[in-house]
Design a protein around this motif. Structure first.
Motif, mmCIF file in Angstrom:
data_model
loop_
_atom_site.group_PDB
_atom_site.id
_atom_site.type_symbol
_atom_site.label_atom_id
_atom_site.label_comp_id
_atom_site.label_asym_id
_atom_site.label_seq_id
_atom_site.Cartn_x
_atom_site.Cartn_y
_atom_site.Cartn_z
ATOM 1 N N MET A 1 -49.567 -6.283 6.434
ATOM 2 C CA MET A 1 -49.879 -4.874 6.233
ATOM 3 C C MET A 1 -49.554 -4.366 4.832
ATOM 4 O O MET A 1 -49.826 -3.214 4.505
ATOM 5 C CB MET A 1 -49.191 -4.011 7.282
ATOM 6 N N GLY B 1 -55.510 2.188 10.031
ATOM 7 C CA GLY B 1 -54.602 1.847 8.950
ATOM 8 C C GLY B 1 -53.212 1.442 9.427
ATOM 9 O O GLY B 1 -52.440 0.844 8.682
ATOM 10 N N HIS B 2 -52.879 1.762 10.689
ATOM 11 C CA HIS B 2 -51.553 1.451 11.216
ATOM 12 C C HIS B 2 -51.541 0.195 12.078
ATOM 13 O O HIS B 2 -50.545 -0.110 12.712
ATOM 14 C CB HIS B 2 -51.027 2.634 12.042
ATOM 15 N N LEU B 3 -52.677 -0.528 12.136
ATOM 16 C CA LEU B 3 -52.758 -1.718 12.985
ATOM 17 C C LEU B 3 -52.865 -2.982 12.130
ATOM 18 O O LEU B 3 -53.776 -3.095 11.313
ATOM 19 C CB LEU B 3 -53.985 -1.627 13.913
ATOM 20 N N THR C 1 -56.291 5.764 13.032
ATOM 21 C CA THR C 1 -55.371 4.794 13.616
ATOM 22 C C THR C 1 -55.445 3.436 12.922
ATOM 23 O O THR C 1 -54.432 2.743 12.801
ATOM 24 C CB THR C 1 -55.708 4.585 15.117
#
Lengths: 87, 559
Positions: free
Chosen positions: B469, B458-460, B456
């Motif tokens: 990002m 990597g998506h925050l 997870t």
């Protein structure tokens, strides 16, 4: 009690190896060429590390000599074969 | 890394002497010592200084050196956190609080403690996780070894990995584990003798500590921060915010690593009495405090000395030490530095492989798969397991080779394997009500939580510098939070399952939990004896903690 009876004292091992390394490095350090010195930014690293190793080796040798391991402190040697506690 | 090391006859001589000595010791001790258990535990006879030395040597593997320098280059001064925050407090905790449980209960492994405290299912789960972890870690060692071999002969990485695997197999077969352990103590001094000239020359090149600070400030001010810039939500510190640092790294990862890593704990168990066992990690903490000098400092100096370090097309952070060796070490000390690194990788991988071998044979194969065969059968099974583990670690070495900083990868592995284990241990030791099945489900869900956090993060945006990002994620910060998450989930599930299942009777828990001492323990008489202050684990532990705190404050104010 000899060191053999007392098993394996790692301090003697350290003193032996570092002592040999110290002798080799000191000799190399004395004969270092200009190119060797230039590579190390002019510092005589072989010589000084060699001397430092000799000092450390001497310290371990002295320590092992002044405070020898008793049999119960040593790892078992082949001629005791036991758990290291037997005398 | 370009080119190969410029080796001379004297370098090969120093290398050959070392390995001849290790193999000789291995052959000599193998005649008396039949199993690793014999070596580590039998006798329980070593004075604290030997076990303390063995303890720090077991930790100062080559991964520590290569990874510590990589951290210094990637994260700057903040990399001292992996020592002063991520090691010292946990080492003191291990000595003061945890060691009595391990030493007095006479367990041989973490798995064995879990079997006695919980049930065989928890034991099997932990054994499988441990076996997987060892193969992954062996892969990291193998990859690092291959990096050095590649330097030596200039072969491509894949060939170097295969060649290294063959070397390790020969080394384990000839030298045995006992040789590796003595080797570890020796290699500690050899590595230092190789690192000191690197640090000395590197500092000389950049103009001393002042030159280093000014040079780094010229590249990126953030690389001088240790505790500065750690505000939650607006961090600019290279290692993220203080919650991740203090809780994730300082508490969960550090305590998880140091208190449940049996490669380390075993060294203490060889001590002659409980007090010496407790002092072992604390004695080791003193040199640990000074190690950033020979890892983080050359890593930071390398930023100034090696062009394009860590950038596209340049050397990776893992290359810091090999690059510095190639550029600056003259023949002689070059041979010593090389010997130290090779020896450390070999010993590190030998330890992983023998750990795998023991657990696979005696904790998985014999109790759960093929029961009740002869000793000879299990000895052969162990040999097959050794070869299989080395073959598998060739595969995991390629996984490790995808990471530019192996410490990021290692911390990720620790967040998977050690964080849930630590949560379970903490509850198991301090709350006697924790039930056998709570141990099992807690650990399983903790490991699953670490995996979920890993996929997870990597998506925050939270884990990206400035919330951007498109930049590179702060991998260490994600590891810290992942470890914390695994810990919290493990605790919640363990507590929840405990409330609905039946605890073990207290008679089966004596000596295994806090407040239930085993009256038959051989160490019971020792607990009542007063020790002089210089042998008191609490006093020594406090001294090392105060020194570390002073160093941390000094570093914040000095740069």
């Amino acid at each position: 009690m000899t060191s053999r009876r007392a098993g394996f004292d790692v301090r003697i091992l350290i003193a032996g190896l570092l002592g040999l390394y110290g002798v080799v490095l000191t000799l190399v350090g004395v004969t270092d060429s200009e190119a060797d010195l230039a590579k190390a930014d002019g510092l005589r690293v072989n010589l000084w590390i060699g001397i430092a190793l000799l000092v450390v080796a001497a310290a371990f040798g002295l320590w092992a000599r002044l405070r020898p391991l008793t049999a119960e402190h040593a790892a078992p040697g082949p001629d005791e074969g036991g758990d290291g506690t037997g005398r | 890394m370009t080119g190969t090391l410029d080796l001379d006859l004297v370098d090969w001589f120093l290398l050959a002497v070392y390995f001849a000595a290790i193999i000789a010791i291995g052959v000599y001790t193998k005649r008396a010592v039949t199993t690793s258990g014999d070596f580590f535990l039998a006798g329980r006879s070593m004075p604290a200084w030997i076990t303390g030395l063995a303890f720090i040597s077991a930790n100062l593997g080559a991964l520590e050196i290569i990874g510590g320098a990589a951290n210094g280059a990637q994260y700057g001064a903040a990399a001292v956190h992996f020592y002063w925050l991520g090691a010292i407090p946990a080492m003191v905790f291990l000595g003061v609080v945890m060691m009595p449980f391990y030493y007095s209960s006479r367990v041989h492994s973490v798995s064995e403690y879990l079997r006695r405290r919980f049930n065989s299912q928890t034991h099997l789960l932990n054994s499988v996780v441990f076996a997987v972890a060892q193969v992954m870690l062996a892969g990291v060692n193998l990859f690092a070894l291959a990096l050095i071999i590649k330097l030596l002969i200039g072969w491509p990485l894949w060939l170097s990995i295969v060649l290294s695997a063959v070397f390790v197999l020969v080394y384990i077969t000839l030298g045995g584990l006992a040789g590796a352990i003595y080797g570890e103590v020796l290699q500690f001094f050899v590595i230092l003798a190789g690192l000191v000239p690197i640090v000395w020359i590197a500092l000389h090149m950049v103009g001393g500590f002042d030159g280093l600070r000014d040079g780094i400030a010229g590249i990126d001010d953030n690389l001088l921060k240790t505790w500065q810039g750690t505000e939650v939500g607006g961090w600019s510190n290279p290692l993220g915010d203080w919650i991740g640092l203090a809780m994730g790294e300082g508490f969960v990862l550090a305590f998880g690593y140091w208190t449940t890593n049996f490669a380390e704990v075993q060294r203490s168990l060889a001590a002659k009495d409980l007090n010496a066992a407790r002092r072992t990690p604390i004695i080791a903490a003193f040199p640990k405090m000074l190690l950033p000098l020979v890892t983080v400092v050359p890593g930071m100096a390398a930023l100034l000395l090696i062009p394009q370090l860590g950038q596209d097309g340049g050397p990776t952070y893992n290359d810091v030490i090999p690059e510095l060796m190639q550029r600056y070490l003259p023949n002689g000390v070059l041979g010593i530095a090389l010997t130290g690194l090779l020896a450390a990788f070999m010993a590190g991988m030998a330890a992983n492989i023998s750990g795998f071998n023991t657990v696979f044979t005696y904790d998985i194969w014999r109790p759960y798969v093929v029961k009740g065969r002869s000793d000879r059968y299990y000895l052969n099974a162990g040999r097959v397991a050794t070869v299989a583990a080395i073959a598998l670690s060739v595969g995991t070495a390629f996984i490790a080779s995808n990471y530019s900083n192996i410490q990021n990868y290692l911390q990720m592995l620790f967040s998977f394997f050690n964080s849930p284990l630590f949560a379970t241990f903490l509850l198991a030791m301090f709350w006697r009500r924790v039930t056998p099945w709570a141990g099992f489900w807690g650990m399983l869900s903790g490991t699953a939580a670490a995996a979920a956090a890993h996929f997870t993060a990597g998506h925050l945006a939270f884990f990206y510098p400035g919330g951007d990002m498109s930049a590179e994620m702060n991998a260490q910060m994600a590891n810290f939070y992942g470890a914390g998450f695994a810990f919290v989930v493990d605790v919640i599930v363990t507590v929840a399952v405990t409330l609905f299942t039946r605890p073990k009777p207290e008679s089966e828990l004596r000596g295994l939990v806090w407040g239930l001492p085993d009256p038959d323990s051989p160490d019971a008489h020792e607990a009542g004896r007063r020790q002089p202050w210089w042998r008191s684990p609490v006093v020594l532990g406090s001294v090392v903690l105060v020194c570390t705190l002073a160093l941390s404050v000094w570093l914040v104010t000095a740069v």
